[in-house]
Design a protein around this motif. Sequence first.
Motif, PDB file in Angstrom:
ATOM      1  N   HIS A   1      11.109   8.704  17.276  1.00 61.12           N
ATOM      2  CA  HIS A   1      10.099   8.362  16.291  1.00 61.12           C
ATOM      3  C   HIS A   1      10.656   8.688  14.911  1.00 61.12           C
ATOM      4  CE1 HIS A   1       9.416  12.688  16.220  1.00 61.12           C
ATOM      5  NE2 HIS A   1       8.693  12.529  15.132  1.00 61.12           N
ATOM      6  N   ILE A   2      10.051   8.087  13.888  1.00 61.98           N
ATOM      7  CA  ILE A   2      10.491   8.313  12.510  1.00 61.98           C
ATOM      8  C   ILE A   2       9.436   9.080  11.722  1.00 61.98           C
ATOM      9  CG2 ILE A   2      11.194   7.223  10.348  1.00 61.98           C
ATOM     10  CD1 ILE A   2      12.319   4.920  11.894  1.00 61.98           C
ATOM     11  N   GLY A   3       8.185   8.712  11.874  1.00 58.05           N
ATOM     12  CA  GLY A   3       7.132   9.338  11.067  1.00 58.05           C
ATOM     13  C   GLY A   3       6.884   8.554   9.792  1.00 58.05           C
ATOM     14  N   THR A   4       5.661   8.655   9.281  1.00 55.73           N
ATOM     15  CA  THR A   4       5.225   7.796   8.179  1.00 55.73           C
ATOM     16  C   THR A   4       6.053   7.986   6.914  1.00 55.73           C
ATOM     17  OG1 THR A   4       2.982   7.568   8.992  1.00 55.73           O
ATOM     18  CG2 THR A   4       3.297   7.314   6.631  1.00 55.73           C
ATOM     19  N   PHE A   5       6.245   9.208   6.442  1.00 55.65           N
ATOM     20  CA  PHE A   5       6.914   9.404   5.161  1.00 55.65           C
ATOM     21  C   PHE A   5       8.346   8.868   5.186  1.00 55.65           C
ATOM     22  CE2 PHE A   5       4.037  13.177   3.794  1.00 55.65           C
ATOM     23  CZ  PHE A   5       3.030  12.279   3.518  1.00 55.65           C
ATOM     24  N   LYS A   6       9.064   9.089   6.278  1.00 55.33           N
ATOM     25  CA  LYS A   6      10.427   8.576   6.374  1.00 55.33           C
ATOM     26  C   LYS A   6      10.430   7.051   6.490  1.00 55.33           C
ATOM     27  CE  LYS A   6      12.583  12.718   8.353  1.00 55.33           C
ATOM     28  NZ  LYS A   6      13.526  12.972   7.262  1.00 55.33           N
ATOM     29  N   LEU A   7       9.419   6.488   7.161  1.00 62.19           N
ATOM     30  CA  LEU A   7       9.352   5.037   7.302  1.00 62.19           C
ATOM     31  C   LEU A   7       9.223   4.344   5.950  1.00 62.19           C
ATOM     32  CD1 LEU A   7       7.152   4.314  10.451  1.00 62.19           C
ATOM     33  CD2 LEU A   7       9.352   3.270   9.918  1.00 62.19           C
TER      34      LEU A   7
END
Length: 593
Positions: free
Chosen positions: A229-235
């Motif tokens: 997974h990446i997560g919202t902020f990194k995306l």
Amino acid sequence: MGGFCFVLVSDSYGPTYMIRLSEIRLPLPALPSERGAHPLDALRNQAAQALGLVHSEIAALRVFKRSFDARKRELLAVYIVDLQLIDPEQENALLARHADNPHVHRTPDMQWRPVGRAPNSLPQRPVVVGFGPCGMFAALVLAQMGFKPIVLERGKAVRERTQDTWALWRRRELHPESNVQFGEGGAGTFSDGKLYSQIKDPRHLGRKVMQEFVQAGAPEEILYAAHPHIGTFKLVKVVETLRAQIIALGGEVRFGQRVTDLIMEPTPRGRQVVGLRVLDQATGASQELPASCVVLALGHSARDTFAMLCDRGVAMEAKPFSIGFRIEHPQGLIDRARWGRHAGHPLLGAADYKLVHHAASGRTAYSFCMCPGGTVVAATSEPGRVVTNGMSQYSRNERNANAGLVVGVTPADYPQDAAAFEAALGAHHGAAEQPRGTAHPLSGIVLQRQLESHAYVLGGSDYSAPAQLVGDFLAGRPSSGMASVAPSYQPGVRPADLSSALPGYAIDTLREALPRFGLTIDGFDMPDAVLTGVETRTSSPLRMHRGEDLQSPSATGLYPAGEGAGYAGGILSAGVDGIKVGEAVARSLLRLV
């Protein structure tokens, strides 16, 4: 050479690899505590032993996949590795010697290769409608092949979109064209950023998606984690970087552009797309954009566009999806249930789960889009409606775990009466036009809007969401307040009775499933756990037909794609479908020159 052909396999992350070895198991205490580190010496030694080699015969070792086995008391890390030998001439003989070993294989060729290269001049540029994962990867591969696509996105660029989304979460201000569903990056940007899928992927296009994400700034861990997974902020940064790459390759991304009509002309074989009518959201002006190759990467919430396409005779049908609630527990409860005495180990992070229950009625309840250490978020795209979704950051360090707890529904469950259609879609989309006994293609949207509107009322008609304690839900009584599990949904929840929030069959199925899930994860049915409603955007409620060339049978040059068209379910599968459709468009254009 034992009948093996010699194929070089490589990608952007190291030397050539030939041998893949699976099921290397190491105890957790033997692993480094750093999240991205691997015990390479231990892996090399075990690989040499398994293959009958000496340590020095292995030139290079790459971790392809790492997962964890918690089925026994001792928690183990399980690795799949790719190897290169010092002497490449030994590799075919070694593979032949281990031909009966299910854990030894030739490393597959995972490199993506373009289907062709655009000529210096094209009569027309391809158009991609929608800039979520599917549209993004369709545009990216078209740009990488030199076709200079034009992307039309109805929402805003990701950072402006983030501000608009926070306006709903913090101030109850909904922006109908810029929210969790609409805007650069699609719905997946405000999620857990999960990058795993159960799709069949014989060409390893998922690897292409992962590599592009890493090159755009995603953690390299996603290349080997079992559940990346990446997560919202990194995306947000990843999405911006991919957009910049498309533009650098000659593509164009136009924000605030909503497609309002499809322009087609008759041909001897049917119809051909010739253009799109596009509304500029900022100015209110409409224009006609010539287009003979159009990728429809709409996402699952572009309901007005679905209705327009249905009016224009684009072949589609209602399909199953799922409805339910979000459920929240303390993340520590899930960690202890999944990891036991190893809970809290920095390498393991926040634990997830996947649950399924087949009810006596024949219905199925299951967990969906589980977000460890995350939050429940407001995900509506329409005024006067409440929708929930889950989101987490890369760190997954919030206090609660949440997941959709949903029940499958089919077209047989969808409303078909004229009054329901007029209320949800307008009179000109009436169910009376559909042959008797056949679900209208838009009938799933009617059900979604009914449930979302009722949830808005249950929540107090101010974008608060209705919520209920699991103990009260199982006992059939309204909740008067929350308890030890604090709901994370913003802009807030209102204690309610959720028994009217879903059809009776869904409520009965969830009440049967919750105690069963408690037998699998101790405490899952704890009385203080929180249910928040409603979850209705699990997937598209319809599927647009397409042929083997990935074009709609209704119009040459029209390419339904991704989750909105019914061909994906999540970031990774949507990206993979975008690559396939981008390749199909390239093949079509190359035949024209």
